[in-house]
Write an enzyme that holds these catalytic residues in place. Structure first.
Site, PDB file in Angstrom:
ATOM      1  CE  LYS A 113       5.923  25.897 -47.557  1.00  0.00           C
ATOM      2  NZ  LYS A 113       7.244  25.331 -47.824  1.00  0.00           N
ATOM      3  CE  LYS A 196       6.118  32.681 -50.891  1.00  0.00           C
ATOM      4  NZ  LYS A 196       7.124  32.061 -50.178  1.00  0.00           N
ATOM      5  CE  LYS A 199       9.709  25.668 -56.023  1.00  0.00           C
ATOM      6  NZ  LYS A 199      10.540  25.077 -54.975  1.00  0.00           N
TER       7      LYS A 199
HETATM    8  P1  TYM Z   1      12.010  27.466 -52.168  1.00  0.00           P
HETATM    9  O1  TYM Z   1      12.310  26.167 -52.814  1.00  0.00           O
HETATM   10  O2  TYM Z   1      10.627  27.788 -51.753  1.00  0.00           O
HETATM   11  O3  TYM Z   1      12.463  28.653 -53.097  1.00  0.00           O
HETATM   12  C1  TYM Z   1      13.750  28.683 -53.669  1.00  0.00           C
HETATM   13  C2  TYM Z   1      14.283  30.113 -53.700  1.00  0.00           C
HETATM   14  O4  TYM Z   1      13.401  30.967 -54.452  1.00  0.00           O
HETATM   15  C3  TYM Z   1      13.064  32.112 -53.689  1.00  0.00           C
HETATM   16  N1  TYM Z   1      11.683  32.506 -54.027  1.00  0.00           N
HETATM   17  C4  TYM Z   1      11.340  33.711 -54.469  1.00  0.00           C
HETATM   18  N2  TYM Z   1      12.060  34.821 -54.726  1.00  0.00           N
HETATM   19  C5  TYM Z   1      11.379  35.901 -55.191  1.00  0.00           C
HETATM   20  N3  TYM Z   1      10.043  35.911 -55.417  1.00  0.00           N
HETATM   21  C6  TYM Z   1       9.293  34.825 -55.171  1.00  0.00           C
HETATM   22  N4  TYM Z   1       7.984  34.838 -55.409  1.00  0.00           N
HETATM   23  C7  TYM Z   1       9.934  33.655 -54.675  1.00  0.00           C
HETATM   24  N5  TYM Z   1       9.490  32.417 -54.341  1.00  0.00           N
HETATM   25  C8  TYM Z   1      10.582  31.741 -53.941  1.00  0.00           C
HETATM   26  C9  TYM Z   1      13.192  31.659 -52.250  1.00  0.00           C
HETATM   27  O5  TYM Z   1      13.388  32.764 -51.391  1.00  0.00           O
HETATM   28  C10 TYM Z   1      14.391  30.756 -52.315  1.00  0.00           C
HETATM   29  O6  TYM Z   1      15.586  31.503 -52.245  1.00  0.00           O
HETATM   30  N6  TYM Z   1      13.560  27.109 -47.467  1.00  0.00           N
HETATM   31  C11 TYM Z   1      14.027  27.268 -48.824  1.00  0.00           C
HETATM   32  C12 TYM Z   1      14.935  26.178 -49.302  1.00  0.00           C
HETATM   33  C13 TYM Z   1      16.139  25.963 -48.468  1.00  0.00           C
HETATM   34  C14 TYM Z   1      17.269  26.807 -48.363  1.00  0.00           C
HETATM   35  C15 TYM Z   1      18.175  26.134 -47.507  1.00  0.00           C
HETATM   36  C16 TYM Z   1      17.582  28.029 -48.913  1.00  0.00           C
HETATM   37  C17 TYM Z   1      16.398  24.867 -47.697  1.00  0.00           C
HETATM   38  N7  TYM Z   1      17.617  24.961 -47.143  1.00  0.00           N
HETATM   39  C18 TYM Z   1      19.412  26.691 -47.194  1.00  0.00           C
HETATM   40  C19 TYM Z   1      18.814  28.586 -48.578  1.00  0.00           C
HETATM   41  C20 TYM Z   1      19.724  27.923 -47.731  1.00  0.00           C
HETATM   42  C21 TYM Z   1      12.793  27.275 -49.723  1.00  0.00           C
HETATM   43  O7  TYM Z   1      11.758  26.835 -49.378  1.00  0.00           O
HETATM   44  O8  TYM Z   1      13.010  27.704 -50.960  1.00  0.00           O
END
Ligand code: TYM
Length: 333
Positions: A113, A196, A199
């Protein structure tokens, strides 16, 4: 012991198929298996990169609507906004005194990032994994259902938990287990299957958004990167065919099946046959969700109500946890 489940998503943009298959689908399963679930919309994380101030509120509601449309039941699971539970920020600071710079510097998501200009990245982006550890440890979560890309952050949370326990000689924090499950733990971009699905990728054709309509979904799948060969019969033969493997993976996850079973059905068939079948399946699974999401977004007051109730439930766990943590650390009260 009942499972205490915690997971979250950022309101940075529309959710996509990777978010659904890698995470949300498992959230619903864990909820329906009787776990005590906390699902957050992490708006404090969303501001670690440039964002549109005026869009944040609706983006937050849209993620909550997606949770519900995807099967999260707000009566069973606490559905809340991170910033409405002060414990997240408070815990983050407390844990920031435990987290080591060296370990944070190794986080690949920060490197991705921050890009080339690391010195211009905000402290918030660097400290992002500490806030995530705070989200998890604040609830004494036993299981954290996420996609494969969050594994490293989970390891850091586990590390912070044990360092804290050792430093203060307590058994205060629980070691959270990552729960990375299902056929599609890492959904890849439809344009470049070595990346991957995300967004933030520039091309909207690289991802299927949960807000896309049937035509758009079909178009994106039709144009998805593949190769000229027909699908093989054995999974091993997909090893060097990333685009094909990705579509088979997506099909398997949407069908609640596995990749071997998909190849049993489609082995020997051309993409001109497989892609329309995948598009039909994707539309059948996603269209009802999109419709429900749109209905929910038509009644924002109702979403806000749900989020307010969720915040009360979240605070009932988070507030005492902050008090306890501060007492362990020796603060005045
Ligand atoms: P975020 O918002 O990027 O993504 C949300 C969830 O989607 C999963 N994900 C994917 N799974 C499979 N293939 C993909 N291409 C893909 N892209 C995203 C992510 O693994 C995630 O589970 N850091 C986290 C948010 C967060 C969080 C937490 C998660 C903040 N605090 C506490 C768990 C517990 C994030 O950026 O997710």
């Amino acid at each position: 012991m009942t499972k205490r489940i915690l997971s979250c998503m950022q309101p940075t943009s529309h959710l996509h198929l990777g978010n659904y298959l890698g995470a949300l689908k498992n959230w619903v399963r864990l909820q329906d298996e009787g776990g005590e679930c906390f699902y957050g919309v992490v708006d404090l994380h969303a501001i670690t990169q440039p964002y549109e101030r005026d869009g944040l509120l609706d983006a937050t509601r849209e993620i909550a609507a997606a949770y519900i449309a995807g099967g999260v039941d707000p009566d069973k699971s606490a559905l809340f906004v991170q910033s409405s539970v002060p414990g997240h920020s408070q815990m983050m600071w407390l844990l920031a005194t435990i987290a080591q710079m060296g370990k944070l510097e190794r986080m690949t998501q920060f490197k991705d990032k921050a890009g080339k200009h690391k010195e211009r990245a905000g402290l918030g982006l660097f400290a992002y994994p500490v806030l995530m550890a705070a989200d998890i440890l604040l609830y004494r979560a036993t299981h954290v259902p996420v996609g494969d890309d969050q594994k490293q952050h989970l390891e850091l949370a586990r590390d912070i938990a044990s360092t804290f326990n050792t430093r203060y000689n307590v058994a205060h924090f629980i070691q959270p287990e990552p729960y990375i499950m299902g056929a599609a733990t890492r959904v890849m971009s439809l344009r470049d299957a070595t990346q991957k699905m995300s967004k933030s990728a520039e091309s909207d054709m690289s991802r299927i958004n949960l807000t896309d309509d049937a035509d758009m979904i079909a178009k994106k799948i039709r144009k998805a990167q593949t190769d000229p060969e027909p699908l093989p019969y054995a999974l091993k033969e997909l090893e060097n065919r990333a685009g094909a493997l990705n579509l088979v993976t997506i099909y398997a996850a949407l069908a609640d099946s596995d990749k071997e079973a998909v190849l049993k059905e489609f082995g020997g068939k051309a993409f001109s046959e497989f892609k329309p079948a995948l598009a039909d399946l994707a539309v059948a699974r996603l269209a009802p969700m999109t419709k429900r999401m749109n209905e929910l977004m038509g009644d924002k007051a109702e979403i806000d109500n749900i989020l307010r109730k969720g915040a009360v439930r979240a605070r009932a766990v988070a507030d005492p946890m902050i008090a306890e943590t501060m007492e362990i650390m020796g603060f005045w009260k």
